[in-house]
Scaffold this motif. Structure first.
Motif, PDB file in Angstrom:
ATOM      1  N   LYS A 100      26.689  35.743   5.452  1.00 53.87           N
ATOM      2  CA  LYS A 100      27.280  34.403   5.439  1.00 53.87           C
ATOM      3  C   LYS A 100      26.241  33.381   5.040  1.00 53.87           C
ATOM      4  O   LYS A 100      25.183  33.291   5.665  1.00 53.87           O
ATOM      5  CB  LYS A 100      27.821  34.050   6.819  1.00 53.87           C
ATOM      6  N   PRO A 101      26.512  32.568   4.013  1.00 52.33           N
ATOM      7  CA  PRO A 101      25.614  31.451   3.702  1.00 52.33           C
ATOM      8  C   PRO A 101      25.795  30.336   4.733  1.00 52.33           C
ATOM      9  O   PRO A 101      26.928  29.932   5.019  1.00 52.33           O
ATOM     10  CB  PRO A 101      26.070  30.989   2.314  1.00 52.33           C
ATOM     11  N   VAL A 102      24.703  29.871   5.282  1.00 55.18           N
ATOM     12  CA  VAL A 102      24.713  28.740   6.202  1.00 55.18           C
ATOM     13  C   VAL A 102      23.937  27.616   5.524  1.00 55.18           C
ATOM     14  O   VAL A 102      22.770  27.794   5.161  1.00 55.18           O
ATOM     15  CB  VAL A 102      24.090  29.116   7.556  1.00 55.18           C
ATOM     16  N   LEU A 103      24.571  26.473   5.337  1.00 58.34           N
ATOM     17  CA  LEU A 103      24.045  25.449   4.437  1.00 58.34           C
ATOM     18  C   LEU A 103      23.167  24.436   5.169  1.00 58.34           C
ATOM     19  O   LEU A 103      23.577  23.834   6.166  1.00 58.34           O
ATOM     20  CB  LEU A 103      25.198  24.729   3.751  1.00 58.34           C
ATOM     21  N   ALA A 104      21.966  24.252   4.633  1.00 63.06           N
ATOM     22  CA  ALA A 104      21.008  23.303   5.178  1.00 63.06           C
ATOM     23  C   ALA A 104      21.047  22.004   4.394  1.00 63.06           C
ATOM     24  O   ALA A 104      21.379  21.978   3.208  1.00 63.06           O
ATOM     25  CB  ALA A 104      19.602  23.886   5.143  1.00 63.06           C
ATOM     26  N   ASP A 105      20.668  20.922   5.061  1.00 60.90           N
ATOM     27  CA  ASP A 105      20.569  19.615   4.436  1.00 60.90           C
ATOM     28  C   ASP A 105      19.285  19.538   3.613  1.00 60.90           C
ATOM     29  O   ASP A 105      18.383  20.374   3.742  1.00 60.90           O
ATOM     30  CB  ASP A 105      20.573  18.532   5.510  1.00 60.90           C
ATOM     31  N   CYS A 106      19.197  18.526   2.769  1.00 62.91           N
ATOM     32  CA  CYS A 106      17.991  18.326   1.972  1.00 62.91           C
ATOM     33  C   CYS A 106      17.201  17.138   2.504  1.00 62.91           C
ATOM     34  O   CYS A 106      17.737  16.262   3.186  1.00 62.91           O
ATOM     35  CB  CYS A 106      18.318  18.144   0.499  1.00 62.91           C
ATOM     36  N   ALA A 107      15.929  17.134   2.184  1.00 62.26           N
ATOM     37  CA  ALA A 107      15.038  16.051   2.564  1.00 62.26           C
ATOM     38  C   ALA A 107      14.975  15.028   1.434  1.00 62.26           C
ATOM     39  O   ALA A 107      15.681  15.138   0.421  1.00 62.26           O
ATOM     40  CB  ALA A 107      13.655  16.603   2.888  1.00 62.26           C
ATOM     41  N   ALA A 108      14.087  14.048   1.568  1.00 64.45           N
ATOM     42  CA  ALA A 108      13.994  12.981   0.572  1.00 64.45           C
ATOM     43  C   ALA A 108      13.602  13.498  -0.803  1.00 64.45           C
ATOM     44  O   ALA A 108      13.915  12.868  -1.819  1.00 64.45           O
ATOM     45  CB  ALA A 108      13.009  11.913   1.040  1.00 64.45           C
ATOM     46  N   ALA A 325      37.114  25.145  -0.665  1.00 65.16           N
ATOM     47  CA  ALA A 325      37.719  26.477  -0.687  1.00 65.16           C
ATOM     48  C   ALA A 325      36.757  27.545  -0.171  1.00 65.16           C
ATOM     49  O   ALA A 325      37.197  28.623   0.249  1.00 65.16           O
ATOM     50  CB  ALA A 325      38.169  26.829  -2.103  1.00 65.16           C
ATOM     51  N   LEU A 326      35.454  27.273  -0.183  1.00 68.76           N
ATOM     52  CA  LEU A 326      34.483  28.265   0.292  1.00 68.76           C
ATOM     53  C   LEU A 326      34.394  28.295   1.811  1.00 68.76           C
ATOM     54  O   LEU A 326      33.854  29.248   2.378  1.00 68.76           O
ATOM     55  CB  LEU A 326      33.102  27.977  -0.306  1.00 68.76           C
ATOM     56  N   GLY A 327      34.864  27.272   2.487  1.00 65.69           N
ATOM     57  CA  GLY A 327      34.946  27.288   3.938  1.00 65.69           C
ATOM     58  C   GLY A 327      33.614  27.276   4.653  1.00 65.69           C
ATOM     59  O   GLY A 327      33.490  27.849   5.739  1.00 65.69           O
ATOM     60  N   LEU A 328      32.615  26.595   4.104  1.00 68.76           N
ATOM     61  CA  LEU A 328      31.288  26.574   4.716  1.00 68.76           C
ATOM     62  C   LEU A 328      31.061  25.257   5.459  1.00 68.76           C
ATOM     63  O   LEU A 328      31.823  24.309   5.309  1.00 68.76           O
ATOM     64  CB  LEU A 328      30.221  26.778   3.635  1.00 68.76           C
ATOM     65  N   ASN A 329      29.988  25.225   6.257  1.00 71.90           N
ATOM     66  CA  ASN A 329      29.711  24.032   7.059  1.00 71.90           C
ATOM     67  C   ASN A 329      29.469  22.811   6.168  1.00 71.90           C
ATOM     68  O   ASN A 329      28.910  22.923   5.084  1.00 71.90           O
ATOM     69  CB  ASN A 329      28.508  24.274   7.972  1.00 71.90           C
ATOM     70  N   ARG A 330      29.892  21.629   6.665  1.00 73.20           N
ATOM     71  CA  ARG A 330      29.872  20.453   5.799  1.00 73.20           C
ATOM     72  C   ARG A 330      29.236  19.230   6.455  1.00 73.20           C
ATOM     73  O   ARG A 330      29.416  18.127   5.980  1.00 73.20           O
ATOM     74  CB  ARG A 330      31.291  20.128   5.336  1.00 73.20           C
ATOM     75  N   ASP A 331      28.500  19.366   7.549  1.00 70.16           N
ATOM     76  CA  ASP A 331      27.866  18.231   8.202  1.00 70.16           C
ATOM     77  C   ASP A 331      26.448  18.067   7.671  1.00 70.16           C
ATOM     78  O   ASP A 331      25.465  18.455   8.299  1.00 70.16           O
ATOM     79  CB  ASP A 331      27.844  18.444   9.721  1.00 70.16           C
ATOM     80  N   LEU A 332      26.346  17.494   6.463  1.00 67.98           N
ATOM     81  CA  LEU A 332      25.068  17.395   5.752  1.00 67.98           C
ATOM     82  C   LEU A 332      24.918  15.981   5.207  1.00 67.98           C
ATOM     83  O   LEU A 332      25.132  15.723   4.021  1.00 67.98           O
ATOM     84  CB  LEU A 332      25.029  18.427   4.611  1.00 67.98           C
ATOM     85  N   PRO A 333      24.538  15.034   6.040  1.00 67.96           N
ATOM     86  CA  PRO A 333      24.577  13.621   5.636  1.00 67.96           C
ATOM     87  C   PRO A 333      23.637  13.272   4.488  1.00 67.96           C
ATOM     88  O   PRO A 333      24.005  12.463   3.617  1.00 67.96           O
ATOM     89  CB  PRO A 333      24.186  12.881   6.925  1.00 67.96           C
ATOM     90  N   ASN A 334      22.451  13.839   4.460  1.00 66.47           N
ATOM     91  CA  ASN A 334      21.522  13.502   3.375  1.00 66.47           C
ATOM     92  C   ASN A 334      22.031  14.014   2.038  1.00 66.47           C
ATOM     93  O   ASN A 334      21.952  13.318   1.016  1.00 66.47           O
ATOM     94  CB  ASN A 334      20.135  14.074   3.667  1.00 66.47           C
ATOM     95  N   THR A 335      22.537  15.239   2.030  1.00 68.39           N
ATOM     96  CA  THR A 335      23.075  15.803   0.798  1.00 68.39           C
ATOM     97  C   THR A 335      24.316  15.034   0.358  1.00 68.39           C
ATOM     98  O   THR A 335      24.512  14.771  -0.836  1.00 68.39           O
ATOM     99  CB  THR A 335      23.404  17.293   0.984  1.00 68.39           C
ATOM    100  N   GLU A 336      25.154  14.671   1.327  1.00 62.85           N
ATOM    101  CA  GLU A 336      26.363  13.900   1.012  1.00 62.85           C
ATOM    102  C   GLU A 336      25.991  12.580   0.341  1.00 62.85           C
ATOM    103  O   GLU A 336      26.601  12.180  -0.661  1.00 62.85           O
ATOM    104  CB  GLU A 336      27.144  13.645   2.301  1.00 62.85           C
ATOM    105  N   ARG A 337      24.992  11.888   0.879  1.00 59.20           N
ATOM    106  CA  ARG A 337      24.544  10.631   0.285  1.00 59.20           C
ATOM    107  C   ARG A 337      23.999  10.861  -1.120  1.00 59.20           C
ATOM    108  O   ARG A 337      24.283  10.102  -2.052  1.00 59.20           O
ATOM    109  CB  ARG A 337      23.454  10.009   1.164  1.00 59.20           C
ATOM    110  N   LEU A 338      23.239  11.943  -1.285  1.00 57.82           N
ATOM    111  CA  LEU A 338      22.618  12.225  -2.573  1.00 57.82           C
ATOM    112  C   LEU A 338      23.652  12.447  -3.662  1.00 57.82           C
ATOM    113  O   LEU A 338      23.469  12.015  -4.806  1.00 57.82           O
ATOM    114  CB  LEU A 338      21.705  13.457  -2.441  1.00 57.82           C
TER     115      LEU A 338
END
Length: 371
Positions: A100-108, A325-338
């Protein structure tokens, strides 16, 4: 008005026709299509360039990741932490081995954030997959420390970072294995698909060599494991071998272009530029891409387009967590902003200094008109 494509694919051939045409003629005239000496020579040269024991040519960058994960023992029921800010292939390779891919946020810096990785580690986590995006190596000290603390493997996706370094160590040489892509638009590209796995482990190298050729042992012809039809074509290997000889010049030119962009655009407050080639000393970036942020991104891109400059937003503007559709975690505020701000300017060696100046002039004119 100039017309500047985002990437000039015909120039890949036009710029190197004299060097490459005899190589292609030679390979074709010998009928040397699959697993021939040209491939062995290129693999040896690539391993020497990276300072590793083994570089194994494979069919593409995605299968290189699949093989690296398998060699790290990743399989069904496991989890692998990977940044969301990457091409879907990074996560797809994890899925393809049953994990299972577990998605990490990105830094600056747009790369994997170690603090986010720490929060995502679970009893099922087996590996971390750093993605060295846009020609810059992730801060590997922090990720290696996490891997040691939790007993995790590191499998690197360096598809966009062949030749990039962090603290004088090449991308793809920190973990169980590293990988790269030779897609035509990459810094070292062939005329089709291609990839490689790098490792210092004799055991991993042997497994990859078996997997890429149907699980067959080269010495005996016996099939000793389940494998793939995932060999790097000998013709592409021969082409890559020639291009590798001048690869440092390719990187140097990209760094020159990046320096020009930074010098011309750093005064514009709406833009966030990537670290330039003269920034702090831990990183040596190869600038596969020039990914920047703009608060007025869509209007700026439209202005550039109207003045003949083509730009793109990587992956259609969506990172992996945004593909619902991939159904993976989506609480990634920095990536969302980017994703609301990032795009790519043209970055390749077909650009002239005049082209880069025109692009910068056009951007400056936009902000003068919107002051």
């Amino acid at each position: 008005m100039k017309s500047i494509p985002f990437f000039d694919y015909p120039a890949l051939w036009a710029q190197q026709r004299e060097r490459l045409a005899p190589v292609i003629e030679d390979v074709l005239s010998r009928g040397a299509f699959i697993m021939q000496q040209d491939l062995l020579d290129f693999e040896a040269a690539l391993a020497k360039y990276l300072g590793v024991r083994h570089a194994i040519g494979v069919a593409d960058g995605t299968i290189a990741l699949v093989m690296g994960l398998r060699c790290a023992g990743v399989g069904p029921g496991d989890e692998v932490i990977v940044p969301s800010h990457t091409f879907v292939a990074s996560a797809s390779a994890i899925f393809q081995v049953g994990a299972k891919p577990v998605l990490a946020d990105c830094a600056a810096d747009h790369l994997m954030d170690a603090a986010s990785v720490r929060r995502l580690v679970s009893p099922r986590t087996r590996a971390i997959m750093p993605v060295h995006l846009n020609g810059r190596v992730a801060r590997m000290d922090e990720l290696l420390e996490l891997a040691r603390e939790f007993g995790l493997a590191i499998v690197e996706d360096s598809a966009q970072a062949l030749g990039a370094r962090y603290k004088e160590r090449f991308a793809g040489t920190f973990g169980v294995s590293g990988s790269c892509s030779f897609f035509p638009a990459k810094t070292l590209g062939c005329f089709g698909d291609g990839g490689a796995v790098f490792t210092d482990s004799d055991e991993v190298a042997e497994k990859v060599r078996l997997m890429r050729d149907h699980g067959r042992c080269a010495a005996t012809g016996d099939v000793v494991t389940w494998g793939y039809n995932a060999r790097l074509d000998n013709l592409q290997a021969a082409i890559l071998g020639v291009k590798l000889q001048t690869y440092d010049s390719e990187i140097a030119r990209r760094r020159e272009i990046a320096r020009m962009y930074c010098q011309r655009l750093e005064h514009l407050p709406d833009l966030v530029l990537p670290p330039g080639p003269d920034a702090s000393g831990d990183h040596f970036d190869i600038f596969q891409n020039f990914e920047l942020e703009a608060g007025q991104r869509d209007a700026l891109r439209a202005h550039l387009h109207d003045h003949g400059v083509k730009t793109i937003i990587q992956w259609g503007g969506k990172t992996i967590h945004q593909f619902k559709a991939l159904g993976l975690n989506r609480d990634l505020p920095n990536t969302e902003r980017l994703t609301k701000r990032f795009f790519l300017l043209p970055m390749n060696t077909s650009l002239s200094d005049d082209d880069v100046s025109y692009i910068c002039d056009t951007i400056e004119a936009f902000y003068q008109a919107h002051a």
